[in-house]
Design a protein around this motif. Structure first.
Motif, PDB file in Angstrom:
ATOM      1  N   GLY A  75       0.819  -1.195   0.000  1.00 12.35           N
ATOM      2  CA  GLY A  75       0.000   0.000   0.000  1.00 12.35           C
ATOM      3  C   GLY A  75       0.856   1.248   0.000  1.00 12.35           C
ATOM      4  N   ALA A  76       0.198   2.388  -0.213  1.00 10.66           N
ATOM      5  CA  ALA A  76       0.929   3.655  -0.249  1.00 10.66           C
ATOM      6  C   ALA A  76      -0.017   4.828  -0.061  1.00 10.66           C
ATOM      7  CB  ALA A  76       1.676   3.810  -1.568  1.00 10.66           C
ATOM      8  N   ALA A  77       0.531   5.903   0.468  1.00 10.93           N
ATOM      9  CA  ALA A  77      -0.133   7.200   0.506  1.00 10.93           C
ATOM     10  C   ALA A  77       0.868   8.221  -0.015  1.00 10.93           C
ATOM     11  CB  ALA A  77      -0.571   7.557   1.922  1.00 10.93           C
ATOM     12  N   THR A  78       0.414   9.113  -0.871  1.00 11.35           N
ATOM     13  CA  THR A  78       1.314  10.108  -1.448  1.00 11.35           C
ATOM     14  C   THR A  78       0.661  11.482  -1.426  1.00 11.35           C
ATOM     15  OG1 THR A  78       0.494   9.925  -3.732  1.00 11.35           O
ATOM     16  CG2 THR A  78       2.185   8.347  -3.044  1.00 11.35           C
ATOM     17  N   GLY A  79       1.495  12.496  -1.440  1.00 10.86           N
ATOM     18  CA  GLY A  79       0.958  13.848  -1.496  1.00 10.86           C
ATOM     19  C   GLY A  79       2.023  14.870  -1.843  1.00 10.86           C
ATOM     20  N   MET A  80       1.547  16.011  -2.312  1.00 13.93           N
ATOM     21  CA  MET A  80       2.419  17.148  -2.593  1.00 13.93           C
ATOM     22  C   MET A  80       1.579  18.423  -2.551  1.00 13.93           C
ATOM     23  SD  MET A  80       3.087  17.269  -6.733  1.00 13.93           S
ATOM     24  CE  MET A  80       3.597  15.565  -6.927  1.00 13.93           C
ATOM     25  N   PRO A  81       2.205  19.574  -2.362  1.00 15.28           N
ATOM     26  CA  PRO A  81       1.461  20.827  -2.422  1.00 15.28           C
ATOM     27  C   PRO A  81       0.752  20.961  -3.768  1.00 15.28           C
ATOM     28  CG  PRO A  81       3.637  21.194  -1.496  1.00 15.28           C
ATOM     29  CD  PRO A  81       3.627  19.792  -2.019  1.00 15.28           C
ATOM     30  N   LEU A  82      -0.481  21.447  -3.737  1.00 13.33           N
ATOM     31  CA  LEU A  82      -1.265  21.541  -4.967  1.00 13.33           C
ATOM     32  C   LEU A  82      -0.604  22.445  -6.002  1.00 13.33           C
ATOM     33  CD1 LEU A  82      -3.895  20.592  -6.304  1.00 13.33           C
ATOM     34  CD2 LEU A  82      -5.002  22.651  -5.390  1.00 13.33           C
ATOM     35  N   GLU A  89      -1.236  13.236   7.428  1.00 10.41           N
ATOM     36  CA  GLU A  89      -1.744  14.501   7.958  1.00 10.41           C
ATOM     37  C   GLU A  89      -0.802  15.075   9.015  1.00 10.41           C
ATOM     38  OE1 GLU A  89      -5.730  14.312   9.369  1.00 10.41           O
ATOM     39  OE2 GLU A  89      -6.510  13.464   7.506  1.00 10.41           O
ATOM     40  N   ASN A  90      -0.297  14.238   9.896  1.00  4.35           N
ATOM     41  CA  ASN A  90       0.632  14.719  10.930  1.00  4.35           C
ATOM     42  C   ASN A  90       1.878  15.328  10.294  1.00  4.35           C
ATOM     43  OD1 ASN A  90      -1.039  13.943  13.020  1.00  4.35           O
ATOM     44  ND2 ASN A  90      -0.063  11.948  13.294  1.00  4.35           N
ATOM     45  N   HIS A  91       2.376  14.675   9.238  1.00  7.50           N
ATOM     46  CA  HIS A  91       3.554  15.220   8.561  1.00  7.50           C
ATOM     47  C   HIS A  91       3.246  16.563   7.922  1.00  7.50           C
ATOM     48  CE1 HIS A  91       7.148  15.546   6.157  1.00  7.50           C
ATOM     49  NE2 HIS A  91       6.409  15.626   5.059  1.00  7.50           N
ATOM     50  N   ILE A  92       2.090  16.674   7.267  1.00  7.60           N
ATOM     51  CA  ILE A  92       1.733  17.933   6.599  1.00  7.60           C
ATOM     52  C   ILE A  92       1.581  19.052   7.615  1.00  7.60           C
ATOM     53  CG2 ILE A  92      -0.021  19.074   5.177  1.00  7.60           C
ATOM     54  CD1 ILE A  92      -0.639  16.218   4.051  1.00  7.60           C
ATOM     55  N   ARG A  93       0.940  18.764   8.735  1.00  6.68           N
ATOM     56  CA  ARG A  93       0.808  19.787   9.774  1.00  6.68           C
ATOM     57  C   ARG A  93       2.177  20.246  10.280  1.00  6.68           C
ATOM     58  NH1 ARG A  93      -3.609  16.379  11.353  1.00  6.68           N
ATOM     59  NH2 ARG A  93      -5.608  17.480  11.136  1.00  6.68           N
ATOM     60  N   SER A  94       3.129  19.320  10.351  1.00  3.41           N
ATOM     61  CA  SER A  94       4.456  19.676  10.849  1.00  3.41           C
ATOM     62  C   SER A  94       5.185  20.631   9.910  1.00  3.41           C
ATOM     63  CB  SER A  94       5.296  18.406  11.053  1.00  3.41           C
ATOM     64  OG  SER A  94       5.739  17.864   9.815  1.00  3.41           O
ATOM     65  N   LEU A  95       4.779  20.659   8.648  1.00  2.00           N
ATOM     66  CA  LEU A  95       5.413  21.572   7.692  1.00  2.00           C
ATOM     67  C   LEU A  95       5.029  23.021   7.963  1.00  2.00           C
ATOM     68  CD1 LEU A  95       4.916  19.464   4.424  1.00  2.00           C
ATOM     69  CD2 LEU A  95       7.008  19.705   5.777  1.00  2.00           C
ATOM     70  N   LEU A 118      -2.490   5.322   7.586  1.00  4.62           N
ATOM     71  CA  LEU A 118      -1.595   6.026   6.662  1.00  4.62           C
ATOM     72  C   LEU A 118      -2.026   7.465   6.458  1.00  4.62           C
ATOM     73  CD1 LEU A 118      -0.227   3.320   6.159  1.00  4.62           C
ATOM     74  CD2 LEU A 118      -0.195   3.863   3.716  1.00  4.62           C
ATOM     75  N   LEU A 119      -3.339   7.701   6.379  1.00  2.00           N
ATOM     76  CA  LEU A 119      -3.820   9.063   6.225  1.00  2.00           C
ATOM     77  C   LEU A 119      -3.464   9.906   7.439  1.00  2.00           C
ATOM     78  CD1 LEU A 119      -5.397  11.177   4.610  1.00  2.00           C
ATOM     79  CD2 LEU A 119      -7.488  10.343   5.723  1.00  2.00           C
TER      80      LEU A 119
END
Length: 211
Positions: free
Chosen positions: A83-90, A137-143, A132-133
């Motif tokens: 499995g995987a979750a991915t993301g980047m700034p829009l 989310e925790n990582h994104i908030r830390s940014l 995973l979500l």
């Protein structure tokens, strides 16, 4: 950003031991081949019905290694990526994605886009998606720079002939985890389906507040 990753693990109800590895910065390049393999294995399923080519997939996933603040989380059962979750700034996504939010109340530079949340069939509906979500989310908030999480779903009619009788829409998961559908925010993409025909597809956006 430094070349680094972070690991954590869970024991599931069926005693499977799952490890999640979060890749950021140049470390994302280490996971590109696994991401391409996962997408090629899962996206032919309904509702995507996507017939991909490996070279195109590698080109697409390479954008995560190039985009500032991008993140890839790979889930492993032993040495197998399941499995995987991915993301980047829009702001680093395609113009079709960015333009969908033109005229809305959401500043583009404050939106973080979730590109994938994928699992092999044997690992679905057991709570891994939420884990995973939440990690993402925790990582994104830390940014510290992003106030809104966004994702997009493929719109298919309920009577689509290839819809499995036991299909569970991803929209149920999104609503349960705090996402809200934005009926007026959509975009369109064209891809080749599993019957070899290229078709235009409506994509519906969902958002979740991170504050």
């Amino acid at each position: 950003m430094k070349n680094r990753y972070h690991e954590e693990g869970w024991i599931m109800d069926d005693n499977k031991s799952i490890t999640a590895r979060m890749l950021v910065g140049t470390a994302i390049a280490d996971g590109l081949d696994a991401m391409a393999t996962l997408r090629l294995g899962i996206f032919p399923e309904y509702p995507y019905l996507y017939q991909g080519r490996r070279e195109d997939e590698l080109q697409y996933v390479s954008t995560y290694a190039q985009a500032p603040d991008a993140c890839v989380i790979l889930a492993y059962d032993g040495s197998a990526v399941i499995g995987a979750a991915t993301g980047m700034p829009l702001v680093h996504e395609d113009a079709q994605m960015r333009d969908a939010f033109a005229g809305t109340a959401f500043p583009l530079n404050e939106i973080y886009y979730v590109g994938e949340l994928l699992f092999r069939p044997a690992y679905r509906n057991c709570g891994l998606g939420q884990k995973l979500l939440a990690r993402l989310e925790n990582h994104i908030r830390s940014l510290g720079d992003y106030r809104t999480l966004a994702c997009a779903t493929v719109e298919r009619p309920d009577d689509h002939p290839l819809r499995p009788h036991d299909y569970i829409p991803i929209t149920r998961f999104l609503a349960r985890t705090g996402f809200v559908r934005l009926p007026e925010v959509t975009t369109r993409f064209t891809w080749r389906e599993t019957d070899g025909v290229k078709r235009d597809h409506l994509m519906q956006f969902w958002i979740k507040s991170l504050v």
